[in-house]
Scaffold this motif. Structure first.
Motif, PDB file in Angstrom:
ATOM      1  N   ALA A 183      39.691  24.734  46.881  1.00 21.15           N
ATOM      2  CA  ALA A 183      40.857  25.283  47.766  1.00 21.15           C
ATOM      3  C   ALA A 183      41.110  24.057  48.871  1.00 21.15           C
ATOM      4  O   ALA A 183      42.295  23.855  49.273  1.00 21.15           O
ATOM      5  N   ARG A 184      40.241  23.268  49.402  1.00 18.84           N
ATOM      6  CA  ARG A 184      40.457  22.537  50.427  1.00 18.84           C
ATOM      7  C   ARG A 184      41.167  21.162  49.914  1.00 18.84           C
ATOM      8  O   ARG A 184      41.809  20.650  50.555  1.00 18.84           O
ATOM      9  N   ASN A 185      40.553  20.545  48.671  1.00 19.45           N
ATOM     10  CA  ASN A 185      41.040  19.323  48.507  1.00 19.45           C
ATOM     11  C   ASN A 185      41.926  19.093  47.346  1.00 19.45           C
ATOM     12  O   ASN A 185      42.723  18.144  47.137  1.00 19.45           O
ATOM     13  N   ASP A 186      42.191  20.329  46.350  1.00 19.83           N
ATOM     14  CA  ASP A 186      43.080  20.237  45.328  1.00 19.83           C
ATOM     15  C   ASP A 186      44.669  20.150  45.629  1.00 19.83           C
ATOM     16  O   ASP A 186      45.152  20.886  46.357  1.00 19.83           O
ATOM     17  N   SER A 187      45.273  19.447  44.548  1.00 18.82           N
ATOM     18  CA  SER A 187      46.668  19.329  44.771  1.00 18.82           C
ATOM     19  C   SER A 187      47.562  20.344  44.028  1.00 18.82           C
ATOM     20  O   SER A 187      48.605  20.949  44.566  1.00 18.82           O
ATOM     21  N   LEU A 188      46.723  20.992  42.944  1.00 19.94           N
ATOM     22  CA  LEU A 188      47.533  22.260  42.355  1.00 19.94           C
ATOM     23  C   LEU A 188      47.168  23.412  43.114  1.00 19.94           C
ATOM     24  O   LEU A 188      45.651  23.277  43.694  1.00 19.94           O
ATOM     25  N   PRO A 189      47.933  24.453  43.314  1.00 18.67           N
ATOM     26  CA  PRO A 189      47.220  25.630  43.769  1.00 18.67           C
ATOM     27  C   PRO A 189      46.098  26.165  42.921  1.00 18.67           C
ATOM     28  O   PRO A 189      46.101  26.049  41.637  1.00 18.67           O
ATOM     29  N   LEU A 190      45.529  27.117  43.562  1.00 24.24           N
ATOM     30  CA  LEU A 190      44.131  27.587  43.022  1.00 24.24           C
ATOM     31  C   LEU A 190      44.051  28.970  43.163  1.00 24.24           C
ATOM     32  O   LEU A 190      44.481  29.499  44.343  1.00 24.24           O
ATOM     33  N   ASP A 233      42.817  22.634  32.123  1.00 26.76           N
ATOM     34  CA  ASP A 233      42.965  23.017  30.693  1.00 26.76           C
ATOM     35  C   ASP A 233      43.733  24.365  30.200  1.00 26.76           C
ATOM     36  O   ASP A 233      43.561  24.989  29.202  1.00 26.76           O
ATOM     37  N   GLY A 234      43.907  25.246  31.404  1.00 29.40           N
ATOM     38  CA  GLY A 234      44.474  26.589  31.177  1.00 29.40           C
ATOM     39  C   GLY A 234      43.415  27.406  31.034  1.00 29.40           C
ATOM     40  O   GLY A 234      43.412  28.539  30.769  1.00 29.40           O
ATOM     41  N   LYS A 235      42.219  26.966  31.294  1.00 31.88           N
ATOM     42  CA  LYS A 235      41.133  28.260  30.919  1.00 31.88           C
ATOM     43  C   LYS A 235      40.296  28.618  32.389  1.00 31.88           C
ATOM     44  O   LYS A 235      40.607  27.665  33.565  1.00 31.88           O
ATOM     45  N   VAL A 236      39.894  29.678  32.544  1.00 34.82           N
ATOM     46  CA  VAL A 236      39.421  30.386  33.749  1.00 34.82           C
ATOM     47  C   VAL A 236      37.869  29.687  33.788  1.00 34.82           C
ATOM     48  O   VAL A 236      37.177  29.833  32.782  1.00 34.82           O
ATOM     49  N   ALA A 237      37.589  29.324  35.051  1.00 34.37           N
ATOM     50  CA  ALA A 237      36.198  28.754  35.189  1.00 34.37           C
ATOM     51  C   ALA A 237      35.505  29.484  36.214  1.00 34.37           C
ATOM     52  O   ALA A 237      36.137  30.193  37.132  1.00 34.37           O
ATOM     53  N   ALA A 283      46.266  32.195  33.165  1.00 32.77           N
ATOM     54  CA  ALA A 283      45.764  30.934  33.283  1.00 32.77           C
ATOM     55  C   ALA A 283      46.632  29.832  32.368  1.00 32.77           C
ATOM     56  O   ALA A 283      46.853  29.040  32.737  1.00 32.77           O
ATOM     57  N   LYS A 284      46.701  30.391  31.107  1.00 35.29           N
ATOM     58  CA  LYS A 284      47.217  29.608  30.042  1.00 35.29           C
ATOM     59  C   LYS A 284      48.641  29.609  30.207  1.00 35.29           C
ATOM     60  O   LYS A 284      49.184  28.191  30.061  1.00 35.29           O
ATOM     61  N   THR A 285      49.227  30.451  30.647  1.00 38.80           N
ATOM     62  CA  THR A 285      50.604  30.211  30.966  1.00 38.80           C
ATOM     63  C   THR A 285      50.981  29.458  32.040  1.00 38.80           C
ATOM     64  O   THR A 285      52.228  28.671  31.887  1.00 38.80           O
ATOM     65  N   LEU A 286      50.265  29.350  33.103  1.00 37.28           N
ATOM     66  CA  LEU A 286      50.429  28.676  34.193  1.00 37.28           C
ATOM     67  C   LEU A 286      49.655  27.171  34.336  1.00 37.28           C
ATOM     68  O   LEU A 286      49.367  26.639  35.364  1.00 37.28           O
ATOM     69  N   LYS A 287      49.108  26.784  33.113  1.00 36.79           N
ATOM     70  CA  LYS A 287      48.138  25.764  32.897  1.00 36.79           C
ATOM     71  C   LYS A 287      48.660  24.439  33.871  1.00 36.79           C
ATOM     72  O   LYS A 287      47.761  23.963  34.214  1.00 36.79           O
ATOM     73  N   SER A 288      49.815  24.044  33.807  1.00 36.58           N
ATOM     74  CA  SER A 288      50.413  23.007  34.558  1.00 36.58           C
ATOM     75  C   SER A 288      50.748  23.180  36.031  1.00 36.58           C
ATOM     76  O   SER A 288      51.050  22.300  36.635  1.00 36.58           O
ATOM     77  N   ARG A 289      50.621  24.337  36.326  1.00 35.88           N
ATOM     78  CA  ARG A 289      51.094  24.534  37.728  1.00 35.88           C
ATOM     79  C   ARG A 289      50.022  25.165  38.578  1.00 35.88           C
ATOM     80  O   ARG A 289      50.055  25.119  39.959  1.00 35.88           O
ATOM     81  N   ALA A 290      48.978  25.760  38.157  1.00 36.80           N
ATOM     82  CA  ALA A 290      48.028  26.133  38.934  1.00 36.80           C
ATOM     83  C   ALA A 290      46.639  26.278  38.044  1.00 36.80           C
ATOM     84  O   ALA A 290      46.710  26.304  36.895  1.00 36.80           O
ATOM     85  N   ARG A 291      45.530  26.249  39.032  1.00 36.39           N
ATOM     86  CA  ARG A 291      44.121  26.564  38.314  1.00 36.39           C
ATOM     87  C   ARG A 291      43.803  27.910  38.483  1.00 36.39           C
ATOM     88  O   ARG A 291      43.949  28.479  39.690  1.00 36.39           O
ATOM     89  N   PHE A 292      42.847  28.368  37.689  1.00 38.41           N
ATOM     90  CA  PHE A 292      42.325  29.676  37.768  1.00 38.41           C
ATOM     91  C   PHE A 292      40.929  29.896  37.544  1.00 38.41           C
ATOM     92  O   PHE A 292      40.196  29.183  36.960  1.00 38.41           O
ATOM     93  N   TRP A 334      53.759  36.669  40.413  1.00 42.83           N
ATOM     94  CA  TRP A 334      53.060  36.590  41.850  1.00 42.83           C
ATOM     95  C   TRP A 334      52.827  35.326  42.273  1.00 42.83           C
ATOM     96  O   TRP A 334      53.121  34.706  43.200  1.00 42.83           O
ATOM     97  N   VAL A 335      52.117  34.481  41.128  1.00 46.48           N
ATOM     98  CA  VAL A 335      51.749  32.959  41.728  1.00 46.48           C
ATOM     99  C   VAL A 335      52.950  32.388  41.708  1.00 46.48           C
ATOM    100  O   VAL A 335      53.330  31.544  42.719  1.00 46.48           O
ATOM    101  N   ALA A 336      53.930  32.347  40.808  1.00 44.92           N
ATOM    102  CA  ALA A 336      55.136  31.928  40.810  1.00 44.92           C
ATOM    103  C   ALA A 336      56.184  31.816  42.049  1.00 44.92           C
ATOM    104  O   ALA A 336      56.536  31.014  42.679  1.00 44.92           O
ATOM    105  N   GLN A 337      56.087  33.176  42.560  1.00 43.85           N
ATOM    106  CA  GLN A 337      56.768  33.729  43.831  1.00 43.85           C
ATOM    107  C   GLN A 337      56.007  33.062  44.978  1.00 43.85           C
ATOM    108  O   GLN A 337      56.889  32.735  46.110  1.00 43.85           O
ATOM    109  N   ASN A 338      54.778  32.849  44.915  1.00 46.04           N
ATOM    110  CA  ASN A 338      53.966  32.423  46.203  1.00 46.04           C
ATOM    111  C   ASN A 338      53.943  30.822  46.174  1.00 46.04           C
ATOM    112  O   ASN A 338      53.439  30.214  47.163  1.00 46.04           O
TER     113      ASN A 338
END
Length: 151
Positions: free
Chosen positions: A59-66, A44-48, A89-98, A145-149
């Motif tokens: 980190a071990r199981n997720d398909s999206l970067p963390l 949801d683009g929120k930080v947990a 986190a909001k900007t990268l909501k569908s590309r990574a979780r924070f 930085w996240v997008a680059q990596n």
């Protein structure tokens, strides 16, 4: 990836509330998938705020970067970076979780990941740590930085 293969691809995300591993079609990511056990949002683009066990499982199981921010409440740069991290986190909501992990409450995480300075950002992808960064960053820097990596 073709439209048919995107629709048939499955993503796995660990619920950061209850720990259930959820699988769903990748094409449904933008629809706001929810945990099959507890109903909480998975991307949801929120930080947990999480602990070491949840971090390692996701980190071990997720398909999206963390992206994990290891921080402490007494750390001025950590507190200053918190709104920037939330914005990224909001900007990268569908590309990574924070996620955030308090190293005072979870000192074992600082030992496990050999953290020598905070804030420390650890980026996990495909079950491995891909990169890390020590020190505060602005939202635009975190996003770049996240997008680059992960691209």
């Amino acid at each position: 990836m073709t439209e048919n293969s995107l629709q048939s691809a499955k993503l796995k995300l660990t619920c950061l509330t209850c720990g259930t591993i959820n699988a769903f079609p990748a094409a449904r990511l933008a629809d706001g998938p929810k945990c099959s056990s507890c109903g909480d949002a998975l991307a949801d683009g929120k930080v947990a705020e999480i602990g070491l066990a949840e971090l390692e499982k996701a980190a071990r199981n997720d398909s999206l970067p963390l992206l994990a921010d290891l921080w402490a409440p007494w750390c001025g740069p950590c507190r200053m970076m918190a709104p920037e991290f939330a914005s990224a986190a909001k900007t990268l909501k569908s590309r990574a979780r924070f996620v955030k992990l308090d190293t005072d409450r979870h000192a074992d995480a600082a030992v496990r990941y050999a953290i020598r300075g905070i804030p420390a950002l650890l980026l996990f992808d495909q079950g491995r740590e891909r990169n890390r960064h020590a020190g505060a960053m602005r939202a635009s820097q975190i996003t770049a930085w996240v997008a680059q990596n992960i691209d």
